[in-house]
Design an enzyme around this catalytic site. Structure first.
Site, PDB file in Angstrom:
ATOM      1  N   CYS A   7       0.934  -1.349  -0.152  1.00  0.00           N
ATOM      2  CA  CYS A   7      -0.131  -0.179   0.119  1.00  0.00           C
ATOM      3  C   CYS A   7       0.822   1.274   0.021  1.00  0.00           C
ATOM      4  CB  CYS A   7      -0.970  -0.017   1.147  1.00  0.00           C
ATOM      5  SG  CYS A   7      -2.131  -1.387   1.112  1.00  0.00           S
TER       6      CYS A   7
ATOM      7  N   HIS B 244      -3.199   7.320   3.369  1.00  0.00           N
ATOM      8  CA  HIS B 244      -3.667   6.003   2.797  1.00  0.00           C
ATOM      9  C   HIS B 244      -4.792   5.606   3.549  1.00  0.00           C
ATOM     10  CE1 HIS B 244      -3.969   1.897   1.891  1.00  0.00           C
ATOM     11  NE2 HIS B 244      -3.397   1.438   2.777  1.00  0.00           N
TER      12      HIS B 244
ATOM     13  N   ASN C 195     -10.033  -0.165   1.447  1.00  0.00           N
ATOM     14  CA  ASN C 195      -8.621   0.071   1.318  1.00  0.00           C
ATOM     15  C   ASN C 195      -8.247  -0.316   0.005  1.00  0.00           C
ATOM     16  OD1 ASN C 195      -6.005  -0.046   1.362  1.00  0.00           O
ATOM     17  ND2 ASN C 195      -5.642  -0.894   3.385  1.00  0.00           N
TER      18      ASN C 195
END
Ligand code: UT7
Length: 340
Positions: free
Chosen positions: A112, A249, A279
């Protein structure tokens, strides 16, 4: 020579999976998911839709918003946690489909944090004159690598893609700092096998699909979002009060809230859209930033702080002055069209 982002496009698949639907799949509840994560729904790729397909669609959005923007692109960097294949690279597949055959192409695999690393790689290539104009992507088909019986992980993630152009920008704009790092002691907290069918520290028999120790990742994320964000600000000579918008994020609203408290950027100055997308790994920062540009929150000259964390365990943060010049030009063209 300042380098920055001059254009941004995004894509999410049409299929929406709500928390209510998840209630019918295993023992969970909308209330549990919202209170523990902030997520209400996420978009899922179609059966035959992969990271490269979504990357191509994000590039199509980019071209629609900034006509002619791909002209002169000589490098494609794709951050992804769910590549179509080990090789060819997802970047090469995308390049071939958007008319950029012949440009350099590479994947960046830092889970990520990958989009932040990819921006930094692009900046370095332009500074070194290896490339002049880089197409940077974050593209994810995470739904394909999730264990849909593991209620702790599969509720968190969604699919999507972002595409940005990184090149020279006028003085006073662009990237001011990057902070990138990784700590392999946390590797067993977030993983997915590729060629080897084991990872030191990961229980035998797990890892074919994405595996995670949620509590460990949570603790790491709160610490590292705050620390890396603060370092990126310090490196650029900034403090929390200088930040117009933080774009973190989009993993868990509780992680973002705790991190905000650590380095003095108020929650009201933080872009959050995980409630609707979950996510999306490398796509999460571009998806959030594009939304804040579209609704007018982020404007030309705004001071931004981008921060991400992920498998590795890894982190990446950047302070940057947003360059809205390219977008303004398109807006003017659109106005002229309307006038005509
Ligand atoms: O890009 C990075 C990706 N990863 C992350 O960002 C993950 C970071 N971690 C988190 O977001 C949180 O740790 C989770 C949302 C994954 C879990 O939240 P938590 O508050 O840490 O819950 P927990 O793991 O401590 O579990 C609490 C309880 C457990 O039940 P018991 O043992 O207390 O009876 C779990 O079995 O919640 C249970 N549980 C669920 N209950 C309903 C776990 N998942 C679910 C679920 N629905 N989906």
């Amino acid at each position: 020579m300042p380098i920055g982002i001059t254009a941004l496009g995004t894509y999410v698949p049409t299929r929406v999976l709500t928390n209510k639907e998840l209630e019918g799949m295993f023992d969970t509840s909308d209330e549990w998911i919202v209170s523990r994560t902030g997520i209400r729904e996420r978009h899922l790729a179609a059966e035959d839709e992969f990271a490269s397909d979504m990357g191509v669609r994000a590039v199509n959005d980019l071209s629609a918003r900034y006509p002619g923007v791909l002209e002169g692109v000589d490098m494609v960097v794709c951050a992804t946690s769910s590549p179509d294949a080990l090789f060819p690279s997802t970047a090469a597949i995308i390049a071939g489909q958007v008319g950029l055959n012949g440009a350099g192409a590479l994947d960046v695999l830092v889970a990520c944090s990958g989009f932040m690393y990819a921006l930094s790689v692009a900046q370095g290539m332009v500074l070194a004159k290896t490339a002049t104009k880089v197409l940077v992507l974050g593209a994810e088909a995470l739904s394909k690598i999730l264990d849909w019986t593991d209620r702790t992980t599969c509720i968190l993630f969604g699919d999507g893609a972002g595409a940005a152009i990184v090149e020279e920008v006028p003085e006073g704009y662009g990237f001011q700092s990057f902070v990138l790092g990784a700590d392999s002691t946390g590797g067993p907290s977030l993983y997915k096998f590729a060629v080897a069918d084991h990872i030191p520290g990961v229980p035998v028999g797990t890892g074919a699909m994405l595996g995670m120790n949620g509590r460990e990742v949570f603790k790491f994320a709160v610490r590292v979002l705050g620390d890396s964000g603060e370092k990126a600000m310090n490196k650029a000579g900034l403090s929390g009060s200088d930040i117009d918008w933080m774009v973190p994020h989009q993993a868990n609203v509780r992680i973002i809230e705790s991190a905000c408290g650590r380095f003095g950027v108020p929650l009201e100055k933080t872009v959050i859209n995980l409630d609707r997308y979950g996510n999306t790994s490398t796509a999460s920062v571009p998806l959030a930033l594009r939304e804040a540009l579209d609704d007018g929150r982020v404007k030309d000259g705004d001071q931004l702080l981008l921060v991400a964390f992920g498998g590795g365990l890894s982190w990446g943060a950047s302070a940057m002055k947003w360059y809205g010049g390219a977008g303004r030009k398109v807006a003017v063209q659109e106005q002229e069209l309307v006038v005509k």
